[in-house]
Structure formats: structure tokens, C-alpha cells
Design a protein around this motif. Structure first.
Motif, PDB file in Angstrom:
ATOM      1  N   LEU A   1       8.859  75.431  77.068  1.00 52.06           N
ATOM      2  CA  LEU A   1       7.907  74.442  76.588  1.00 52.06           C
ATOM      3  C   LEU A   1       7.703  74.624  75.085  1.00 52.06           C
ATOM      4  N   PRO A   2       7.865  73.558  74.290  1.00 55.50           N
ATOM      5  CA  PRO A   2       7.621  73.680  72.849  1.00 55.50           C
ATOM      6  C   PRO A   2       6.196  74.160  72.589  1.00 55.50           C
ATOM      7  N   GLY A   3       6.078  75.101  71.684  1.00 51.24           N
ATOM      8  CA  GLY A   3       4.766  75.636  71.353  1.00 51.24           C
ATOM      9  C   GLY A   3       4.484  76.992  71.957  1.00 51.24           C
ATOM     10  N   VAL A   4       5.231  77.391  72.989  1.00 55.96           N
ATOM     11  CA  VAL A   4       5.039  78.715  73.580  1.00 55.96           C
ATOM     12  C   VAL A   4       5.731  79.755  72.700  1.00 55.96           C
ATOM     13  N   LEU A   5       4.957  80.720  72.219  1.00 56.15           N
ATOM     14  CA  LEU A   5       5.501  81.744  71.326  1.00 56.15           C
ATOM     15  C   LEU A   5       5.956  82.989  72.070  1.00 56.15           C
ATOM     16  N   ASP A   6       5.208  83.365  73.116  1.00 53.65           N
ATOM     17  CA  ASP A   6       5.558  84.596  73.824  1.00 53.65           C
ATOM     18  C   ASP A   6       4.942  84.591  75.213  1.00 53.65           C
ATOM     19  N   LEU A   7       5.639  85.252  76.149  1.00 49.20           N
ATOM     20  CA  LEU A   7       5.160  85.466  77.511  1.00 49.20           C
ATOM     21  C   LEU A   7       5.103  86.972  77.731  1.00 49.20           C
ATOM     22  N   ILE A   8       3.945  87.479  78.131  1.00 49.97           N
ATOM     23  CA  ILE A   8       3.763  88.930  78.234  1.00 49.97           C
ATOM     24  C   ILE A   8       3.309  89.281  79.645  1.00 49.97           C
ATOM     25  N   PRO A   9       4.246  89.667  80.522  1.00 45.40           N
ATOM     26  CA  PRO A   9       3.859  90.059  81.879  1.00 45.40           C
ATOM     27  C   PRO A   9       3.320  91.474  81.932  1.00 45.40           C
ATOM     28  N   ALA A  10       2.319  91.712  82.767  1.00 38.95           N
ATOM     29  CA  ALA A  10       1.760  93.039  82.987  1.00 38.95           C
ATOM     30  C   ALA A  10       1.747  93.304  84.495  1.00 38.95           C
ATOM     31  N   TYR A  11       0.985  94.311  84.927  1.00 41.62           N
ATOM     32  CA  TYR A  11       0.939  94.644  86.351  1.00 41.62           C
ATOM     33  C   TYR A  11       0.544  93.443  87.194  1.00 41.62           C
ATOM     34  N   SER A  12      -0.573  92.828  86.857  1.00 40.09           N
ATOM     35  CA  SER A  12      -1.100  91.747  87.691  1.00 40.09           C
ATOM     36  C   SER A  12      -1.609  90.578  86.848  1.00 40.09           C
ATOM     37  N   SER A  13      -1.018  90.397  85.685  1.00 38.03           N
ATOM     38  CA  SER A  13      -1.417  89.294  84.823  1.00 38.03           C
ATOM     39  C   SER A  13      -0.241  88.847  83.963  1.00 38.03           C
ATOM     40  N   LEU A  14      -0.358  87.623  83.465  1.00 30.65           N
ATOM     41  CA  LEU A  14       0.643  87.076  82.551  1.00 30.65           C
ATOM     42  C   LEU A  14      -0.094  86.432  81.384  1.00 30.65           C
ATOM     43  N   SER A  15       0.180  86.913  80.180  1.00 27.83           N
ATOM     44  CA  SER A  15      -0.423  86.347  78.983  1.00 27.83           C
ATOM     45  C   SER A  15       0.568  85.407  78.302  1.00 27.83           C
ATOM     46  N   ILE A  16       0.047  84.307  77.776  1.00 27.75           N
ATOM     47  CA  ILE A  16       0.880  83.322  77.088  1.00 27.75           C
ATOM     48  C   ILE A  16       0.287  83.079  75.711  1.00 27.75           C
ATOM     49  N   LEU A  17       1.086  83.299  74.683  1.00 30.02           N
ATOM     50  CA  LEU A  17       0.678  83.023  73.312  1.00 30.02           C
ATOM     51  C   LEU A  17       1.324  81.709  72.880  1.00 30.02           C
ATOM     52  N   PHE A  18       0.551  80.878  72.197  1.00 29.73           N
ATOM     53  CA  PHE A  18       1.087  79.565  71.829  1.00 29.73           C
ATOM     54  C   PHE A  18       0.758  79.202  70.387  1.00 29.73           C
ATOM     55  N   ASP A  19       1.543  78.268  69.853  1.00 23.98           N
ATOM     56  CA  ASP A  19       1.396  77.777  68.491  1.00 23.98           C
ATOM     57  C   ASP A  19       0.420  76.605  68.514  1.00 23.98           C
ATOM     58  N   VAL A  20      -0.804  76.839  68.054  1.00 20.72           N
ATOM     59  CA  VAL A  20      -1.842  75.808  68.107  1.00 20.72           C
ATOM     60  C   VAL A  20      -1.426  74.565  67.324  1.00 20.72           C
ATOM     61  N   ARG A  21      -0.856  74.759  66.143  1.00 21.83           N
ATOM     62  CA  ARG A  21      -0.483  73.602  65.332  1.00 21.83           C
ATOM     63  C   ARG A  21       0.582  72.752  66.012  1.00 21.83           C
ATOM     64  N   ARG A  22       1.501  73.418  66.686  1.00 26.26           N
ATOM     65  CA  ARG A  22       2.535  72.651  67.400  1.00 26.26           C
ATOM     66  C   ARG A  22       1.929  71.893  68.573  1.00 26.26           C
ATOM     67  N   LEU A  23       1.017  72.496  69.311  1.00 27.30           N
ATOM     68  CA  LEU A  23       0.434  71.842  70.475  1.00 27.30           C
ATOM     69  C   LEU A  23      -0.547  70.736  70.093  1.00 27.30           C
ATOM     70  N   LEU A  24      -1.074  70.786  68.870  1.00 29.52           N
ATOM     71  CA  LEU A  24      -1.958  69.712  68.425  1.00 29.52           C
ATOM     72  C   LEU A  24      -1.229  68.375  68.348  1.00 29.52           C
ATOM     73  N   ARG A  25       0.098  68.421  68.281  1.00 29.67           N
ATOM     74  CA  ARG A  25       0.867  67.174  68.308  1.00 29.67           C
ATOM     75  C   ARG A  25       0.830  66.533  69.693  1.00 29.67           C
ATOM     76  N   GLU A  26       0.551  67.373  70.720  1.00 31.70           N
ATOM     77  CA  GLU A  26       0.524  66.885  72.090  1.00 31.70           C
ATOM     78  C   GLU A  26      -0.889  66.561  72.560  1.00 31.70           C
TER      79      GLU A  26
END
Length: 233
Positions: free
Chosen positions: A41-66
Motif C-alpha cells: 500500500l502506498p504510504g506504508v513505511l515499515d511493518l514491525i511484527p512482535a510477539y503478539s502485535s504488529l506496528s505499522i509506520l506510515f507517511d502522513v504526507r503521502r496518505l493525505l492525498r487519499e
């Protein structure tokens, strides 16, 4: 499975299935991470899996277009994909053998764990090296594998006062987890051995030796074998 989604600052979100060490939940986390990675997905910068969670970092400026609300936009996308979770399969991890030298000169906490558990060091080494460990996640340091779980008799709390420096390759125990320091760094895990393998190399295409989902077994080696391999180019 019940999950919760919450913001991570203003440029991320976290999907959490609780706070536990559970193979089924971890498999779900890794499967979802792999699935979302493939969607790109455009705008997703990183996916960080852990034991029981998944963090998603995203580009706010890119997603503001959507959308004028980037977090809400990302959350809705995630929730739609989670609905497909029954169809998502995680690729099976690799089987990896890690040589470890449990010589006292490389294992400053081995004898103390033996005394506390009322086992001798030979039994400690056997218990640690006779089990297959799952790599649940990488973190703390680049390429540091959090693996579990150790035999209950080996479970040991972290040190009350962390060491200022732990040599790269050191194998340790913290609670029910076992792990390997990929770099020289401060740390509070109980050290019971060391591997000559390099766990992290930033100069190669895949810097971390291990991946989440891998199955790891430790193979005891002699001090001479350790010294020979640690010196190899």
C-alpha cells in the motif's frame, strides 16, 4: 481472535492481540505482516511484527492525498485485511542450526543458573541445546532474535544490574526466552554461552541471520572449535 488497534504517535498504529507468548498468535502476526507487505500500500513505511502485535509506520504526507485523516484511512485498510485473516497463511520458517560454546570462559552466568536450578552445568547445557526454539521476533538490537521457550528449569529473570558490555554472539536467557546478542552492547540477559556465527552483517543483502518464524537448535561445540571459527574470515 480479539484484537485492538491504537495510534503510535501521529505516524503509526499498532494492532495488538494482548501481551503473551503464544505460537498461534505469533503465527497470525507474522502472516498478517507478510500479507500486508505483499500488498505494498502506498504510504506504508515499515511493518514491525512482535510477539503478539504488529506496528505499522506510515507517511502522513503521502496518505493525505487519499484522506484528510491518515490514521483513520490506514485503520480502515488494516481492518479490511484482518477480515481475510482465515485465508492468510504464513510461510513456514527455516530450520537453522546455531553452534554454541558453553565453556565457562564464555558463559559467566552458567554456574550461577546451575546452582539456582540445582542442576549441574552439563544438565543445563543439555536442556538448552536439546530443544527447538521459535524465533518470535527480532528487536532490541539489529538482528537480535527473541526465541522461546526454554525448559522451565532454565527460566531465569534478567540481571538486576545490566552489564555495560556483552560480546557479540553471546547466548542468553531472560525469563522463559533465549536470545543471541548480534553486536557488542549493554545487556541484562543471563549469559550461558557464545556462538562464533555473525548474527548481523549490514553489508549483505539480508543483514540478519535469523528471521521471525525460524526454528532454531543449538549445537554444543568445544572452545577450540569456537576459537577456530571465530577467527575464520
Amino acid at each position: 481472535m480479539t484484537y485492538h488497534i491504537h495510534p503510535l504517535g501521529d505516524q503509526g498504529l499498532c494492532i495488538s492481540w494482548g501481551n503473551t507468548i503464544d505460537i498461534q498468535i505469533n503465527s497470525l502476526v507474522l502472516a498478517l505482516a507478510e500479507h500486508l507487505q505483499q500488498l505494498q500500500l502506498p504510504g506504508v513505511l515499515d511493518l514491525i511484527p512482535a510477539y503478539s502485535s504488529l506496528s505499522i509506520l506510515f507517511d502522513v504526507r503521502r496518505l493525505l492525498r487519499e484522506s484528510p485523516q491518515p490514521y483513520d484511512y490506514m485503520r480502515k485498510w488494516v481492518e479490511l485485511e484482518i477480515q481475510k485473516i482465515a485465508e492468510i497463511k504464513f510461510s513456514e520458517g527455516r530450520s537453522v542450526e546455531i553452534p554454541v560454546c558453553y565453556d565457562p570462559s564464555l558463559a559467566p552466568d552458567l554456574e550461577r543458573i546451575a546452582r539456582q536450578s540445582k542442576l549441574d552445568t552439563t544438565e543445563i547445557i543439555h536442556l538448552h541445546s536439546s530443544r527447538t526454539y521459535r524465533v518470535y521476533m527480532l528487536g532490541f538490537l539489529p538482528g537480535f532474535p527473541y526465541m522461546g521457550t526454554v525448559d522451565d528449569r532454565l527460566a531465569t529473570p534478567r540481571l538486576a544490574s545490566p552489564r555495560q558490555s556483552v560480546p557479540a554472539g553471546s547466548v542468553g536467557i531472560a525469563g522463559s526466552q533465549t536470545g543471541i546478542y548480534p553486536l557488542d552492547a549493554p545487556g541484562g540477559w543471563n549469559l550461558i554461552g557464545r556462538t562464533p556465527l555473525r548474527l548481523f552483517d549490514p553489508n549483505i543483502a539480508e543483514p540478519a541471520l535469523l528471521r521471525p518464524g525460524d526454528q532454531v537448535r543449538f549445537t554444543p561445540i568445544s572452545l577450540a572449535a569456537f576459537q577456530k571459527n571465530i577467527a575464520a574470515p
